[in-house]
Design a protein around this motif. Structure first.
Motif, PDB file in Angstrom:
ATOM      1  N   GLU A 113      21.325  69.315  64.531  1.00  0.00           N
ATOM      2  CA  GLU A 113      21.975  68.837  65.749  1.00  0.00           C
ATOM      3  C   GLU A 113      23.481  68.677  65.558  1.00  0.00           C
ATOM      4  N   ILE A 114      24.088  69.691  64.959  1.00  0.00           N
ATOM      5  CA  ILE A 114      25.537  69.711  64.780  1.00  0.00           C
ATOM      6  C   ILE A 114      26.160  70.235  66.072  1.00  0.00           C
ATOM      7  N   LYS A 115      26.951  69.402  66.740  1.00  0.00           N
ATOM      8  CA  LYS A 115      27.464  69.736  68.070  1.00  0.00           C
ATOM      9  C   LYS A 115      28.962  70.032  68.059  1.00  0.00           C
ATOM     10  N   VAL A 116      29.463  70.604  66.984  1.00  0.00           N
ATOM     11  CA  VAL A 116      30.901  70.865  66.880  1.00  0.00           C
ATOM     12  C   VAL A 116      31.157  72.366  66.935  1.00  0.00           C
ATOM     13  N   PRO A 117      32.412  72.792  67.181  1.00  0.00           N
ATOM     14  CA  PRO A 117      32.712  74.227  67.224  1.00  0.00           C
ATOM     15  C   PRO A 117      32.425  74.905  65.887  1.00  0.00           C
ATOM     16  N   VAL A 118      31.954  76.141  65.971  1.00  0.00           N
ATOM     17  CA  VAL A 118      31.656  76.936  64.780  1.00  0.00           C
ATOM     18  C   VAL A 118      32.578  78.153  64.763  1.00  0.00           C
ATOM     19  N   ILE A 119      33.269  78.334  63.643  1.00  0.00           N
ATOM     20  CA  ILE A 119      34.123  79.507  63.446  1.00  0.00           C
ATOM     21  C   ILE A 119      33.429  80.405  62.430  1.00  0.00           C
ATOM     22  N   VAL A 120      33.036  81.594  62.853  1.00  0.00           N
ATOM     23  CA  VAL A 120      32.398  82.547  61.939  1.00  0.00           C
ATOM     24  C   VAL A 120      33.494  83.367  61.264  1.00  0.00           C
TER      25      VAL A 120
END
Length: 643
Positions: A113-120
């Motif tokens: 439940e990680i609700k932060v932006p993800v940078i691939v």
């Protein structure tokens, strides 16, 4: 318009880097921190800090390296839950690590439940075998379509220092200026809450209220948001761009609301999302596109046994708002008119419980002026901060002290034997199927129904009680389901906000009366224990049914023993409520009457009285003794002098 320079109220950005083993996590972090490619790096780096001046936003970035080994999964989960953004890595020369993003890592982030932006981030770009027919966008599009939490994708090379700083700049920017709250990339349009906030900002800047920003208003907006005025040629340029792309965005008066919204959509599409965020933050919005707490500071504090009400100034403002949005002047705000009224708020505040079923509406869902004001009174009673926020959303520009006022403490009013306020709250207790809900429905003028539906959650209704020869009062009835009473009364301050309690029972059912009297006793005990004793009324519902033989004597005996008035008999079915709501108001205004007493409470009261009388007697005796001693000393002194 220039891009933003402010970044909200955040003082640090914490970025956690995760990914498969040997995808280049540690080398990427080391290269960003030292601006060189390290010959050797440990398996996991300690926390690494990029200083505030590393990026234009002047906010430091803390980078957390992680291990992908199974035995470190617990620590990894802890770090992820503290992250502001996640950098998820794969190796450009290992296609299997790219596949693992979709098959494991992105699912793992959702599981946690990680609700932060993800940078691939694709690392080791210098080692990738190039495929001229497959761009990064084409490769990542299916994954980004499936996992909307991915903010952006980027490839880099720590070895050649290609786009290494850009990785963490993207992460910082995603935290400070997230796109998810503002823009729907699938539809390429602003999200509803963003549109509503920008509509409010437009209205605040449209000082002459002609539904367009003229050059002067546009310049004032520019100075407010960006601390710099636009040159005349720049204003002409902005208008020309909008006119060319959206003809309806400009009229003879200036930039229209449609043009204002389009301009912000254009900024975001062109990668200048920080511009829109700067505008929102300058007007007090947080990351959820709601007014920040510092814009909703209450000018006062209140005790548990105080409540907050609207001032006469706020009520007059709301009457004016009602009139403005009642376009057909029929005295009813239709659903469409209510939507227009709250179009500058994050959402309509009355679509969910406890407000959606609290007042009577027209068959088509409209609200009369009385119902409109009652909704505001209820919201102010239950959540003063939310009420203040919504007043601001719809254009109230004065300070909070002019909109809200705090009532006197109920404990003080109890001693003065007089309660003066505009809104009274009555808690309605009683066993199941006693007639509580029917009573509340009759308060709203709703028809009686033979179908019994138990109430599962607290239900609020609010209406105005007309008083002959006196000021009308707003009454809030709060039905508390029998199943929830035990939990409710376990809170020592549960009665603090109560002005009066009503106990409803089925007058044809002996058990119903017995159960209502038990609840009355429970409330009386809690009142005696916590000093939040409240006036109580017993209400004999279903008076149209035949009562059991001893019903009247039993109920009157209970009232006599508890020291409260005889029961009020009502029949919701026959619409005979016996002025019960007026009687509730009258009882609430005289808080020293109808406060039930238990036998234990009476004993304690008698004991206190005896102690108090004893203390008074002792004090008087001591005073007499002191006066007598003083008189004797005076007499003795005079006698010695004369001799």
């Amino acid at each position: 318009m220039p891009s933003a320079s402010t970044s909200g109220l955040r003082s640090n950005v914490r970025v956690v880097v995760v990914g498969d083993r040997a995808t280049g996590k540690s080398s990427l972090i080391a290269a960003a921190a030292t601006e060189t490619f390290p010959d050797e790096v440990p398996p996991v780096l300690p926390p690494t800090r990029l200083p505030a001046d590393y990026y234009p936003h002047n906010i430091p970035v803390t980078i957390i390296d992680t291990s992908s080994s199974f035995e470190n999964r617990g620590k990894l989960a802890e770090e992820l839950k503290r992250a502001d953004a996640v950098v998820l890595t794969y190796a450009c020369d290992q296609p299997s690590t790219l596949n693992r993003l979709e098959t494991f890592w992105l699912h793992e982030l959702r599981r946690l439940e990680i609700k932060v932006p993800v940078i691939v981030v694709g690392c080791k770009l210098d080692r990738r075998e190039r495929d001229p027919q497959m761009s990064l966008e084409q490769t990542m599009a299916p994954i980004m379509q499936k996992f909307r939490e991915i903010e952006t994708c980027i490839e880099c090379s720590a070895s050649n220092l290609i786009q290494v700083p850009d990785v963490f700049y993207c992460a910082q920017k995603a935290v400070l200026h997230p796109s998810a709250p503002l823009f729907d990339h699938e539809t390429q349009s602003l999200k509803p809450r963003c549109v509503r906030a920008l509509r409010r900002i437009f209205a605040l800047c449209d000082h002459d209220m002609d539904e367009a920003l003229n050059d002067e208003e546009l310049n004032e907006f520019q100075v407010t948001c960006f601390d710099a005025a636009l040159l005349p040629a720049e204003i002409v340029g902005v208008k020309r761009v909008v006119q060319e792309l959206l003809p309806g965005g400009i009229n003879e008066l200036g930039l229209t609301q449609t043009g204002f919204l389009y301009l912000h959509a254009l900024f975001i599409e062109r990668g200048r999302i920080e511009t829109t965020w700067n505008v929102l933050r300058r007007f007090g919005y947080n990351d959820e596109i709601k007014l920040r707490d510092d814009h909703l500071v209450m000018p006062f504090k209140w005790a548990p046994d105080q409540s907050v009400e609207l001032t006469s100034e706020a009520i007059e403002f709301l009457k004016g708002v009602f009139s403005s949005f009642d376009t057909d002047k029929d005295g009813i705000l239709r659903i469409s008119e209510l939507e227009d009224l709250f179009s500058t708020a994050p959402e309509s505040p009355w679509e969910e419980a406890p407000y959606n079923n609290a007042v009577e509406r027209t068959p088509l869902g409209g609200l009369s002026l009385s119902g409109f004001l009652c909704e505001w009174e209820l919201m102010t009673l239950l959540n003063p901060t939310e009420s203040l926020a919504n007043l601001r959303y719809i254009g109230y520009s004065c300070n909070a002290a002019s909109a809200l006022q705090v009532t006197k403490r109920r404990s003080v009013e109890q001693k003065k034997q007089k309660r003066e306020r505009n809104v009274y709250q009555c808690f309605v207790f009683g066993p199941k199927n006693a007639g509580k809900s029917a009573l509340l429905k009759s308060f709203l003028g709703r028809p009686f129904s033979e179908n019994y539906t138990p109430t599962d959650d607290d239900w609020y209704v609010v209406n105005v009680v007309n008083r002959p020869g006196g000021a009308n009062k707003t009454l809030v009835l709060r039905e508390i389901p029998e199943d929830g009473i035990k939990k409710f009364l376990s809170n020592k301050e549960s009665l603090a906000t109560c002005d009066i309690a009503a106990f409803v029972y089925d007058s044809s059912d002996e058990y119903s009366l017995m159960r209502a009297s038990e609840l009355l006793m429970d409330v009386a005990r809690l009142g005696e224990k916590t000093r939040f004793g409240v006036p109580c009324l017993l209400i004999a519902a279903k008076d149209d049914l035949d009562t059991y033989p001893m019903a009247i004597k039993d109920s009157e005996k209970i009232c006599q023993c508890m020291g409260i008035d005889a029961p009020v008999h009502v029949s919701a079915k026959e619409r005979d409520v016996n002025n019960v709501f007026l009687r509730i108001i009258n009882a609430a205004e005289h808080p020293h009457l109808n406060v039930p007493e238990t036998e234990e409470g009476r004993c304690k009261k008698r004991y206190r009285n005896v102690v108090n009388h004893s203390l008074i007697f002792i004090s008087i005796s001591a005073a007499v003794a002191i006066v007598g001693l003083a008189a004797y000393r005076t007499f003795a002194a005079r006698k010695n002098t004369s001799s």
